[in-house]
Design a protein around this motif. Sequence first.
Motif, PDB file in Angstrom:
ATOM      1  N   SER A   1     -21.292 125.078  43.716  1.00 44.69           N
ATOM      2  CA  SER A   1     -21.376 125.525  45.108  1.00 44.69           C
ATOM      3  C   SER A   1     -20.135 125.062  45.850  1.00 44.69           C
ATOM      4  CB  SER A   1     -22.636 124.954  45.771  1.00 44.69           C
ATOM      5  OG  SER A   1     -22.609 123.531  45.769  1.00 44.69           O
ATOM      6  N   GLY A   2     -20.059 125.492  47.101  1.00 46.59           N
ATOM      7  CA  GLY A   2     -18.954 125.064  47.934  1.00 46.59           C
ATOM      8  C   GLY A   2     -17.801 126.053  47.921  1.00 46.59           C
ATOM      9  N   THR A   3     -16.614 125.547  48.221  1.00 46.39           N
ATOM     10  CA  THR A   3     -15.416 126.370  48.322  1.00 46.39           C
ATOM     11  C   THR A   3     -14.276 125.738  47.536  1.00 46.39           C
ATOM     12  OG1 THR A   3     -16.023 127.193  50.519  1.00 46.39           O
ATOM     13  CG2 THR A   3     -13.705 127.351  49.900  1.00 46.39           C
ATOM     14  N   VAL A   4     -13.579 126.549  46.770  1.00 42.56           N
ATOM     15  CA  VAL A   4     -12.393 126.121  46.041  1.00 42.56           C
ATOM     16  C   VAL A   4     -11.196 126.845  46.650  1.00 42.56           C
ATOM     17  CG1 VAL A   4     -11.192 126.097  43.822  1.00 42.56           C
ATOM     18  CG2 VAL A   4     -13.669 125.730  43.911  1.00 42.56           C
ATOM     19  N   THR A   5     -10.196 126.088  47.074  1.00 53.92           N
ATOM     20  CA  THR A   5      -8.978 126.686  47.623  1.00 53.92           C
ATOM     21  C   THR A   5      -7.905 126.657  46.553  1.00 53.92           C
ATOM     22  OG1 THR A   5      -9.549 125.987  49.868  1.00 53.92           O
ATOM     23  CG2 THR A   5      -7.256 126.568  49.443  1.00 53.92           C
ATOM     24  N   LEU A   6      -7.380 127.839  46.248  1.00 52.08           N
ATOM     25  CA  LEU A   6      -6.448 127.959  45.137  1.00 52.08           C
ATOM     26  C   LEU A   6      -5.387 129.001  45.487  1.00 52.08           C
ATOM     27  CD1 LEU A   6      -6.314 126.750  42.218  1.00 52.08           C
ATOM     28  CD2 LEU A   6      -7.311 128.898  41.451  1.00 52.08           C
ATOM     29  N   ASP A   7      -4.175 128.547  45.702  1.00 50.61           N
ATOM     30  CA  ASP A   7      -3.068 129.468  45.969  1.00 50.61           C
ATOM     31  C   ASP A   7      -2.481 129.955  44.645  1.00 50.61           C
ATOM     32  OD1 ASP A   7      -3.373 129.115  48.685  1.00 50.61           O
ATOM     33  OD2 ASP A   7      -1.889 127.503  48.796  1.00 50.61           O
ATOM     34  N   VAL A   8      -2.222 131.259  44.580  1.00 45.10           N
ATOM     35  CA  VAL A   8      -1.736 131.884  43.350  1.00 45.10           C
ATOM     36  C   VAL A   8      -0.324 132.423  43.598  1.00 45.10           C
ATOM     37  CG1 VAL A   8      -2.114 133.717  41.657  1.00 45.10           C
ATOM     38  CG2 VAL A   8      -4.074 132.487  42.635  1.00 45.10           C
ATOM     39  N   GLY A   9       0.608 131.976  42.803  1.00 42.38           N
ATOM     40  CA  GLY A   9       1.962 132.507  42.868  1.00 42.38           C
ATOM     41  C   GLY A   9       2.197 133.534  41.784  1.00 42.38           C
ATOM     42  N   VAL A  10       2.651 134.714  42.162  1.00 45.76           N
ATOM     43  CA  VAL A  10       2.960 135.749  41.186  1.00 45.76           C
ATOM     44  C   VAL A  10       4.452 135.717  40.872  1.00 45.76           C
ATOM     45  CG1 VAL A  10       1.045 137.182  41.988  1.00 45.76           C
ATOM     46  CG2 VAL A  10       3.324 137.538  42.945  1.00 45.76           C
ATOM     47  N   GLY A  11       4.831 136.273  39.759  1.00 46.83           N
ATOM     48  CA  GLY A  11       6.230 136.253  39.330  1.00 46.83           C
ATOM     49  C   GLY A  11       6.656 137.601  38.794  1.00 46.83           C
ATOM     50  N   ARG A  12       7.900 137.680  38.380  1.00 54.77           N
ATOM     51  CA  ARG A  12       8.449 138.945  37.885  1.00 54.77           C
ATOM     52  C   ARG A  12       8.327 139.004  36.352  1.00 54.77           C
ATOM     53  NH1 ARG A  12      10.443 141.113  42.387  1.00 54.77           N
ATOM     54  NH2 ARG A  12      11.057 139.662  44.036  1.00 54.77           N
ATOM     55  N   ILE A  13       7.076 138.963  35.916  1.00 56.63           N
ATOM     56  CA  ILE A  13       6.762 139.080  34.493  1.00 56.63           C
ATOM     57  C   ILE A  13       6.350 140.522  34.238  1.00 56.63           C
ATOM     58  CG2 ILE A  13       5.338 138.235  32.607  1.00 56.63           C
ATOM     59  CD1 ILE A  13       4.782 135.724  34.364  1.00 56.63           C
ATOM     60  N   PRO A  14       7.116 141.306  33.507  1.00 60.33           N
ATOM     61  CA  PRO A  14       6.779 142.727  33.333  1.00 60.33           C
ATOM     62  C   PRO A  14       5.393 142.905  32.742  1.00 60.33           C
ATOM     63  CG  PRO A  14       9.002 142.266  32.563  1.00 60.33           C
ATOM     64  CD  PRO A  14       8.370 140.942  32.832  1.00 60.33           C
ATOM     65  N   ALA A  15       4.623 143.824  33.330  1.00 59.77           N
ATOM     66  CA  ALA A  15       3.302 144.138  32.786  1.00 59.77           C
ATOM     67  C   ALA A  15       3.485 144.909  31.500  1.00 59.77           C
ATOM     68  CB  ALA A  15       2.505 144.949  33.798  1.00 59.77           C
ATOM     69  N   THR A  16       2.592 144.656  30.530  1.00 60.76           N
ATOM     70  CA  THR A  16       2.710 145.316  29.236  1.00 60.76           C
ATOM     71  C   THR A  16       1.891 146.587  29.153  1.00 60.76           C
ATOM     72  OG1 THR A  16       0.924 143.916  28.377  1.00 60.76           O
ATOM     73  CG2 THR A  16       3.202 143.169  28.036  1.00 60.76           C
ATOM     74  N   ASN A  17       1.033 146.848  30.133  1.00 57.96           N
ATOM     75  CA  ASN A  17       0.263 148.085  30.109  1.00 57.96           C
ATOM     76  C   ASN A  17      -0.099 148.488  31.520  1.00 57.96           C
ATOM     77  OD1 ASN A  17      -2.102 146.455  30.804  1.00 57.96           O
ATOM     78  ND2 ASN A  17      -2.307 146.006  28.615  1.00 57.96           N
TER      79      ASN A  17
END
Length: 477
Positions: free
Chosen positions: A461-477
């Motif tokens: 229960s509760g709240t989880v704070t999680l910042d997500v950093g994206v990068g320039r990793i080419p998608a494979t599909n």
Amino acid sequence: MTQPDGAVARGAIDVVAADSSYHRYDLLDESGQLTIEVPANDYKIRVTPAYGDPDMPDDGLQQWAHGKTSFAQADAFRVTAGGTTEVAERLLPPSPITVKARDAITGAPISRVCAFADARRNHCGDTEVTISGLVPGPQTIRVYTEDGNYLPTDATVMVVEGSTAIAVVDLTPAAHVETTVVDAATGAPVAGACATVAPAGTGELPRVGSLACSDEAGHLRLDSLEAGSWNLFVRPTNGSPYGAQWVGATGGTGDPARARTVTLAAGRTVSVPPVRLDRAGVITGTVTSAATGAPVTAGEVSIAHADGLSYLRWGTSLDDQGRYRLDWLGPYKWQLLFTTDDHALQWSGGVPVRSRAKPVTVRTGQTTVYSPALKVGTVVTGRVTDPAGRLVTADLEFHNAGTGEVVGKVWDYDGEYRALVLGRQDVTIAWKWQPPFVSYAGWYDGATDAASAKQVLIPRSGTVTLDVGVGRIPATN
């Protein structure tokens, strides 16, 4: 912008910041020119010519300055504050390419080959096919056959300016499954029962893929399958008195873990013993919230994460009173998945993964009532930022760290997300970031694959704070 012969060209321009922070689209004027104001930055420019109606650019002839065919290859042009940057682009002359295909195992030429570049450039030939009007440079085309005996492939070919290049593409022979669908009690053939496959033991029914339905003699043949280990899933069409099943060793089952494993090899056909269909039963109920007791009115009850294949669905929607009805399941024990807008994704029994689900029993000709009270789940929230720290829009998908199953997903609208995930469990987080004209994908925190992704504990229960950093990793599909 000018045509290959130097004449004025009409069409459209996309001006895209190299760091994906800005995008502007506009049409060229009658003199083939365009002036726009943009923030200082490095930019890439895509041009889409209109050889006919100037208001109808041909998307199939797009190119990037100077003379490139993709965002990744395009030159970058620096625009400084208060300055003017001039860019002139000559259109490359549309050129043809001839495509041939050969068997990836034997090397033998393949007849009736087809090549798809776009909706207007989709042709089939005998042993070769020529596509005209392509921009010179590397192009991705889809090569396939009409008979389903080979797996389609997206091939990168090189179009040569002013000449007809020849591209030879290797196609992998497809595997096939044949069986007969019969009434479990009488042995009589059953028509209109449709089959697809899922990776063995996963229960992951497809959103797109191979589908075949039995004929009047009950015969069924699945084509265009990849080599590997699969389970066979059969669902009669709507209105049939028969129920769906995972095909087991001796009969139907509702549990993919108990399904027969069918091992396929490239170019080979496997005959599966007759599929014996039992008569259907019904599961119905009302879905409520464990927190409030109120009906949950937006969402779906299903047996898999995907919505369905072609005209067959794997679930049903909740109505405005939280009610649902599944009337096409065979008389077995089924794990049900509840996907809703305001509660965490969960299987019957209020658990995050299929293997721990409480099965719901279906009986022939009878109605089973299952009315779960859904858990809201733990709030996972945070910001999604690009390498420069700017807020961006991205898709996030939460996976159980042990099984790899999807246990939650969210699409953030403005760089800040809020997802609901059941705890207690360890998860990994996949992200997909799709700024204009490019697609990137990876895993939290800086990982490029699931195996190296950082695990995060989701409490009960509760709240989880999680910042997500994206990068320039080419998608494979």
